[in-house]
Design a protein around this motif. Structure first.
Motif, PDB file in Angstrom:
ATOM      1  N   UNK A 176      -2.744  -1.872   9.787  1.00 21.42           N
ATOM      2  CA  UNK A 176      -3.062  -2.384   8.461  1.00 21.42           C
ATOM      3  C   UNK A 176      -4.470  -3.006   8.503  1.00 21.42           C
ATOM      4  N   UNK A 177      -5.306  -2.579   7.558  1.00 17.37           N
ATOM      5  CA  UNK A 177      -6.693  -3.058   7.537  1.00 17.37           C
ATOM      6  C   UNK A 177      -7.071  -3.461   6.110  1.00 17.37           C
ATOM      7  N   UNK A 217      -2.757  -8.652   9.680  1.00 18.68           N
ATOM      8  CA  UNK A 217      -1.424  -8.600  10.282  1.00 18.68           C
ATOM      9  C   UNK A 217      -0.496  -7.762   9.420  1.00 18.68           C
ATOM     10  N   UNK A 218       0.259  -6.867  10.089  1.00 18.65           N
ATOM     11  CA  UNK A 218       1.159  -5.954   9.399  1.00 18.65           C
ATOM     12  C   UNK A 218       2.406  -6.723   8.949  1.00 18.65           C
ATOM     13  N   UNK A 219       2.726  -6.738   7.600  1.00 18.00           N
ATOM     14  CA  UNK A 219       3.966  -7.392   7.142  1.00 18.00           C
ATOM     15  C   UNK A 219       5.194  -6.772   7.812  1.00 18.00           C
ATOM     16  N   UNK A 220       6.212  -7.596   8.004  1.00 15.65           N
ATOM     17  CA  UNK A 220       7.424  -7.136   8.709  1.00 15.65           C
ATOM     18  C   UNK A 220       8.064  -5.950   8.010  1.00 15.65           C
ATOM     19  N   UNK A 221       8.044  -5.970   6.632  1.00 16.98           N
ATOM     20  CA  UNK A 221       8.748  -4.909   5.916  1.00 16.98           C
ATOM     21  C   UNK A 221       8.119  -3.536   6.098  1.00 16.98           C
ATOM     22  N   UNK A 222       6.816  -3.493   6.552  1.00 18.87           N
ATOM     23  CA  UNK A 222       6.241  -2.162   6.782  1.00 18.87           C
ATOM     24  C   UNK A 222       6.082  -1.838   8.259  1.00 18.87           C
ATOM     25  N   UNK A 223       6.368  -2.758   9.140  1.00 13.80           N
ATOM     26  CA  UNK A 223       6.166  -2.492  10.577  1.00 13.80           C
ATOM     27  C   UNK A 223       7.103  -1.390  11.059  1.00 13.80           C
ATOM     28  N   UNK A 262      -3.265   1.213   5.208  1.00 14.54           N
ATOM     29  CA  UNK A 262      -2.980   1.545   6.608  1.00 14.54           C
ATOM     30  C   UNK A 262      -3.879   2.699   7.043  1.00 14.54           C
ATOM     31  N   UNK A 263      -4.452   2.545   8.260  1.00 14.71           N
ATOM     32  CA  UNK A 263      -5.274   3.610   8.815  1.00 14.71           C
ATOM     33  C   UNK A 263      -4.667   4.071  10.138  1.00 14.71           C
ATOM     34  N   UNK A 264      -4.814   5.366  10.382  1.00 18.87           N
ATOM     35  CA  UNK A 264      -4.223   5.935  11.592  1.00 18.87           C
ATOM     36  C   UNK A 264      -5.129   5.683  12.788  1.00 18.87           C
ATOM     37  N   UNK A 269      -8.414  11.135   5.039  1.00 18.66           N
ATOM     38  CA  UNK A 269      -7.430  11.567   6.049  1.00 18.66           C
ATOM     39  C   UNK A 269      -7.081  10.430   7.003  1.00 18.66           C
ATOM     40  N   UNK A 270      -7.958   9.405   7.087  1.00 21.37           N
ATOM     41  CA  UNK A 270      -7.668   8.227   7.911  1.00 21.37           C
ATOM     42  C   UNK A 270      -6.603   7.335   7.275  1.00 21.37           C
ATOM     43  N   UNK A 271      -6.399   7.492   5.958  1.00 23.92           N
ATOM     44  CA  UNK A 271      -5.539   6.585   5.195  1.00 23.92           C
ATOM     45  C   UNK A 271      -4.101   7.103   5.155  1.00 23.92           C
ATOM     46  N   UNK A 272      -3.153   6.178   5.264  1.00 27.11           N
ATOM     47  CA  UNK A 272      -1.743   6.543   5.148  1.00 27.11           C
ATOM     48  C   UNK A 272      -1.517   7.217   3.790  1.00 27.11           C
ATOM     49  N   UNK A 273      -0.754   8.342   3.744  1.00 25.66           N
ATOM     50  CA  UNK A 273      -0.541   9.062   2.476  1.00 25.66           C
ATOM     51  C   UNK A 273      -0.064   8.168   1.344  1.00 25.66           C
ATOM     52  N   UNK A 274       0.786   7.149   1.653  1.00 25.81           N
ATOM     53  CA  UNK A 274       1.311   6.290   0.597  1.00 25.81           C
ATOM     54  C   UNK A 274       0.244   5.338   0.044  1.00 25.81           C
ATOM     55  N   UNK A 275      -0.854   5.144   0.793  1.00 22.70           N
ATOM     56  CA  UNK A 275      -1.894   4.194   0.367  1.00 22.70           C
ATOM     57  C   UNK A 275      -3.121   4.866  -0.257  1.00 22.70           C
ATOM     58  N   UNK A 276      -3.144   6.200  -0.231  1.00 26.93           N
ATOM     59  CA  UNK A 276      -4.378   6.904  -0.635  1.00 26.93           C
ATOM     60  C   UNK A 276      -4.714   6.703  -2.110  1.00 26.93           C
ATOM     61  N   UNK A 277      -3.657   6.674  -2.964  1.00 34.38           N
ATOM     62  CA  UNK A 277      -3.945   6.491  -4.397  1.00 34.38           C
ATOM     63  C   UNK A 277      -4.657   5.170  -4.650  1.00 34.38           C
ATOM     64  N   UNK A 278      -4.179   4.099  -3.950  1.00 32.92           N
ATOM     65  CA  UNK A 278      -4.821   2.792  -4.123  1.00 32.92           C
ATOM     66  C   UNK A 278      -6.284   2.827  -3.661  1.00 32.92           C
ATOM     67  N   UNK A 279      -6.504   3.477  -2.518  1.00 34.99           N
ATOM     68  CA  UNK A 279      -7.866   3.534  -1.972  1.00 34.99           C
ATOM     69  C   UNK A 279      -8.779   4.362  -2.889  1.00 34.99           C
ATOM     70  N   UNK A 280      -8.226   5.499  -3.406  1.00 36.65           N
ATOM     71  CA  UNK A 280      -9.035   6.316  -4.311  1.00 36.65           C
ATOM     72  C   UNK A 280      -9.403   5.547  -5.579  1.00 36.65           C
ATOM     73  N   UNK A 281      -8.423   4.804  -6.116  1.00 37.72           N
ATOM     74  CA  UNK A 281      -8.701   3.995  -7.320  1.00 37.72           C
ATOM     75  C   UNK A 281      -9.766   2.947  -7.019  1.00 37.72           C
ATOM     76  N   UNK A 282      -9.673   2.342  -5.845  1.00 29.79           N
ATOM     77  CA  UNK A 282     -10.674   1.324  -5.452  1.00 29.79           C
ATOM     78  C   UNK A 282     -12.064   1.935  -5.330  1.00 29.79           C
ATOM     79  N   UNK A 283     -12.140   3.133  -4.758  1.00 28.57           N
ATOM     80  CA  UNK A 283     -13.425   3.808  -4.618  1.00 28.57           C
ATOM     81  C   UNK A 283     -14.036   4.140  -5.984  1.00 28.57           C
ATOM     82  N   UNK A 284     -13.195   4.574  -6.948  1.00 23.31           N
ATOM     83  CA  UNK A 284     -13.712   4.864  -8.285  1.00 23.31           C
ATOM     84  C   UNK A 284     -14.290   3.618  -8.941  1.00 23.31           C
ATOM     85  N   UNK A 285     -13.599   2.497  -8.737  1.00 23.53           N
ATOM     86  CA  UNK A 285     -14.093   1.237  -9.302  1.00 23.53           C
ATOM     87  C   UNK A 285     -15.473   0.891  -8.738  1.00 23.53           C
TER      88      UNK A 285
END
Length: 850
Positions: A819-820, A844-850, A809-811, A779-795
């Motif tokens: 961005x962390x 540092x947060x890239x400009x395209x996602x700020x 991204x974390x809220x 729930x701390x993770x941005x919805x668009x980033x959760x799949x990546x984080x879940x895949x990383x956790x499985x690895x």
């Protein structure tokens, strides 16, 4: 026909047919002969034939010569074992050496002498067969050794001992031998206390002892671990001295003693008068001798005699008949009345089992009860007797007879029955009986076998309103500490432990002291085995008023006890007044010899303490040696310094001691505390102690307590060290600039821990982060980033292609996204739980996602 079947096969390989015919003619009478004309055909024939005894191989052949055949055979595990004789017309030495180096068994040159080649081939076969048999014998002997060896001790096992001893006796018909058998007392208790690993190590050391014993004594012939904790040994009778053997065993076992486990060897001996007797029966006879002294304190060894065999046969007959006897109702209750000697009232009775055999008459309990205890039948007989007593109590109640409590025996076996309490309660319910009418007697020896089990069982019985008596106190390994630990209602003191010597001043003082101590613990004493008026008067004079024994009545049949109920006044005998009169007969503060003897025999540290509430002072009136051992000084040092043992406690620790005494006064029950003390002896460090106290008596503003002490310094220091380690680790983790998280990734991803840096990075306190997201890290993770984080956790969890970190991204606490980079390390799986340690750092947060 049989000769044809036993013929062996020879393969002849030569490209010249006349040579093959010649060789075939030489061997055909005694062997099957197969032929090959070249090297390739040789290998093919070897694959087809499974039993080639010898290969006769020509060196010079087309397609593949003899050398190449040898090379090919060396690569095959089976082919290389076939003896190969090379034949050649070339008599040059280097050719022969080459053939032998390639694996040939022998070399023969053309032309052949038929007789010589025939005998050489036969000799080669004979050597091969001899080698095969030798290898087979070696494998068989190894297998036998493994089968013969006890894996725990490294000695022979039972079967091996039987076999080798019988063989040794046959080889020595003119010598006399002794079979020795001994066991480890309470080895099951040793395993329970120290673990099976320690028990196995114990057995291994005994194996070492036997090997050393044989090395130093040429008369020892065979020895073994017979079964469980039993060991046997056979040695020559000439010069054999049982006292020396017992001492050798005793000296060795004393080296293995621990502070908590004592061992006294007892040995059973059988002089082998019948060498042809089955060795198993010899071992049984030595066992009979061993059992004959199992409960004898003074005897260390015993020889088998024919009377023991008669006893064994009698016992076997009893075991054969026990089942039918139970079904046939041959076990009947007898009752031994119990009295209050001061007023003459009948206060109860003990139900004792008797076996009324239709053919043999009465069989004494001493004949069958020990047997039933060993084979477990005692439990069934006990339950049967309990029910018989309940039936009688119901009948007496319905007939309007005055009732008294009946005590029934609960054997050591019954203690381990998980349904014991349930079974007794069911009986009381079935016959609609009050719990006060059925008392339970548990022998004190059950405490030495499994103290924890006994205490738990007694507590459970008393919790359900059942009264429990400690039976036969004084007949076994009595411990006054046991009286404190086992919460029984009555102590049954066995007069037999004094024999006829109670009139002796020392013995009388011991008896006096036991009664005084027990009653000071509010534990009424009932003396059993009282046989004379003189004994009864003495018991009354020391405050023991409750008695049973031949002086009052032998155990009597049901109808006689019913008559007693009709004609005698009955009383429970345990009124408050009676308890007070008992208590008045004890004074632990008395400095009489019996009181001193009793007090110094306490197990562990004990003291009698005076607490003056008005002056807030504590004075130790009596201290046993165990108390000084626990606090780490001796009595001489204590006296020299003029200290009070309670001056060791200062400040809040001293206050804890006072609070303990106040609690004991308020509740009337045991009170405990744990305190730290600094002895005034400079060389000693701080120590921690556990104190347990019980109020003995009160006089005006002074209270007198029994205090037990236990040194718990080691355990406390370990606890403190662990607390410091946690404190240091927390300090280190909190000094890290990033956020440190510990995640449970077994199923959901749960936050177990976070350091203080989470406040700086995301704005949450540690508590707030756990409350908001503790059960779901994602729930701390941005919805668009959760799949990546879940895949990383499985690895991380399943060891796939490992990616050390993931960016997401974390809220934050204010609703913004940061961005962390999360870098993680799986700390390992414990019982299907997976834990991940993660470091979260801002990027540092890239400009395209700020």
């Amino acid at each position: 026909m049989d000769g044809e079947l036993n013929k062996k096969t020879i393969l002849i390989a030569d490209d010249a047919e006349p040579n093959r015919l010649l060789l075939k003619k030489i061997f055909a009478a005694e062997f099957f002969v197969e032929e090959a004309a070249n090297g390739l055909e040789v290998l093919e024939k070897l694959r087809q034939l499974s039993d080639v005894a010898v290969l006769i191989l020509d060196i010079m052949m087309p397609q593949m010569d003899g050398f190449d055949v040898l090379k090919a055979m060396q690569k095959d595990e089976y082919f290389r074992t076939i003896p190969t004789v090379m034949i050649t017309a070339n008599n040059e030495e280097d050719v022969q050496i080459r053939a032998l180096s390639y694996g040939a068994t022998d070399i023969m040159t053309k032309p052949f002498n038929p007789q010589i080649i025939l005998h050489r081939i036969k000799n080669i076969m004979a050597r091969k067969e001899s080698e095969r048999l030798a290898e087979q014998n070696r494998a068989y002997e190894l297998e036998l050794r493994l089968m013969d060896t006890d894996e725990k001790s490294g000695l022979f096992n039972k079967n091996a001992f039987h076999r080798y001893t019988a063989k040794m006796l046959r080889k020595n018909p003119n010598k006399n031998f002794v079979l020795i058998r001994w066991d480890i007392d309470n080895f099951k208790v040793y395993n329970d206390w120290f673990g099976t690993e320690a028990g196995d190590a114990y057995l291994k050391k005994i194996g070492d002892f036997f090997r050393c014993y044989k090395q130093n004594n040429s008369t020892v012939k065979t020895y073994a671990r017979y079964d469980a904790d039993h060991f046997v040994c056979c040695q020559e009778a000439d010069g054999f001295e049982p006292e020396k053997v017992t001492k050798v065993i005793d000296d060795f076992m004393s080296q293995l003693k621990t502070l908590d486990f004592e061992y006294t060897p007892r040995v059973g001996l059988y002089f082998i008068t019948e060498p042809t007797l089955d060795v198993a029966l010899m071992c049984d006879r030595a066992l009979l001798a061993l059992r004959s002294i199992k409960d004898s304190y003074g005897k260390r060894y015993a020889w088998y005699d024919d009377s023991m065999r008669a006893t064994m046969l009698e016992q076997q007959e009893i075991l054969n008949e026990m089942e039918f006897a139970l079904k046939d109702g041959q076990f009947v209750p007898y009752f031994q009345p119990q009295y209050n000697y001061e007023n003459g009232n009948l206060i109860g009775a003990e139900a004792l089992v008797r076996w009324e055999h239709p053919r043999k008459g009465a069989i004494l309990p001493c004949k069958f009860i020990p047997l039933f205890e060993r084979n477990g039948f005692i439990s069934r007989m006990d339950e049967y007797m309990w029910e018989q007593v309940c039936i009688l109590l119901e009948n007496w109640r319905d007939e309007g007879l005055p009732l008294v409590p009946i005590s029934v025996n609960v054997s050591r076996r019954d203690i381990y029955n998980p349904h014991l309490v349930e079974n007794i309660l069911n009986l009381l319910h079935k016959y609609n009986l009050s719990h006060e009418l059925l008392h339970l007697e548990i022998t004190e020896s059950a405490y030495t076998q499994n103290a924890e089990q006994l205490v738990n069982t007694v507590n459970l019985l008393r919790k359900h309103g059942l009264e429990v008596h400690m039976d036969d106190f004084g007949s076994g390994y009595s411990s006054l500490n046991m009286l404190q630990n086992v919460p029984v209602d009555i102590l049954k003191l066995d007069m037999r432990f004094l024999g006829n010597d109670y009139k002796n001043e020392r013995s009388g003082n011991v008896l006096n002291a036991v009664v005084r101590m027990a009653t000071a613990l509010r534990l009424p004493v009932l003396a059993e085995g009282v046989e004379t008026k003189e004994q009864a008067d003495f018991l009354k004079s020391i405050g023991c008023l409750l008695m049973q024994g031949y002086f009052f009545s032998r155990p009597i049949k049901v109808e006689n006890f019913e008559a007693l109920l009709k004609n005698k006044q009955t009383n429970s005998g345990l009124t408050e007044n009676n308890l007070e009169s008992i208590e008045n007969s004890i004074d632990l503060l008395s400095f009489s010899s019996q009181s001193t003897l009793l007090f110094n025999c306490f197990v562990g540290g004990a003291a009698v303490v005076e607490y003056d509430r008005g002056n807030k002072s504590l004075t130790a009136l009596r201290i046993n040696d165990g108390f000084f051992e626990e606090i780490g000084i001796n009595r001489a040092e204590y006296m020299e310094k003029g200290q009070s043992v309670f001056d060791f406690y200062e400040g809040e620790n001293r206050q804890l001691v006072f609070s303990m005494f106040e609690e004991a006064i308020k509740t009337g029950k045991h009170a405990r505390c744990e305190v730290m003390a600094k002895p005034k002896i400079i060389s000693m460090d701080y120590r921690w102690f556990k104190l347990c106290t019980k109020l003995l008596m009160t006089s005006v503003n002074k209270h007198f307590f029994y205090v037990a002490i236990e040194n718990i310094t080691k355990a406390k220091r370990k606890s403190i060290e662990k607390e410091k380690e946690v404190e240091w680790l927390t300090a280190v983790v909190n000094s890290v600039s990033g956020v440190v998280l510990v995640l449970d990734v077994a199923e959901k991803v749960e936050i177990l821990y976070s350091n203080v840096a989470v406040d700086v990075l995301l704005g949450y306190s540690q508590i707030a982060l756990k409350e908001c997201f503790g059960n779901d890290f994602l729930l701390l993770i941005h919805p668009e980033d959760r799949n990546n984080v879940e895949a990383w956790l499985r690895q991380q969890k399943f060891g796939e292609k490992i990616v050390k970190s993931v960016t997401c991204r974390q809220i934050c606490e204010d609703g913004s996204w940061r961005l962390v980079k999360i870098t993680g390390k799986l700390m390992g799986a414990v019982e299907n739980q997976f834990y991940l340690c993660a470091l979260v750092e801002a990027v540092e947060m890239p400009k395209e996602i700020k």
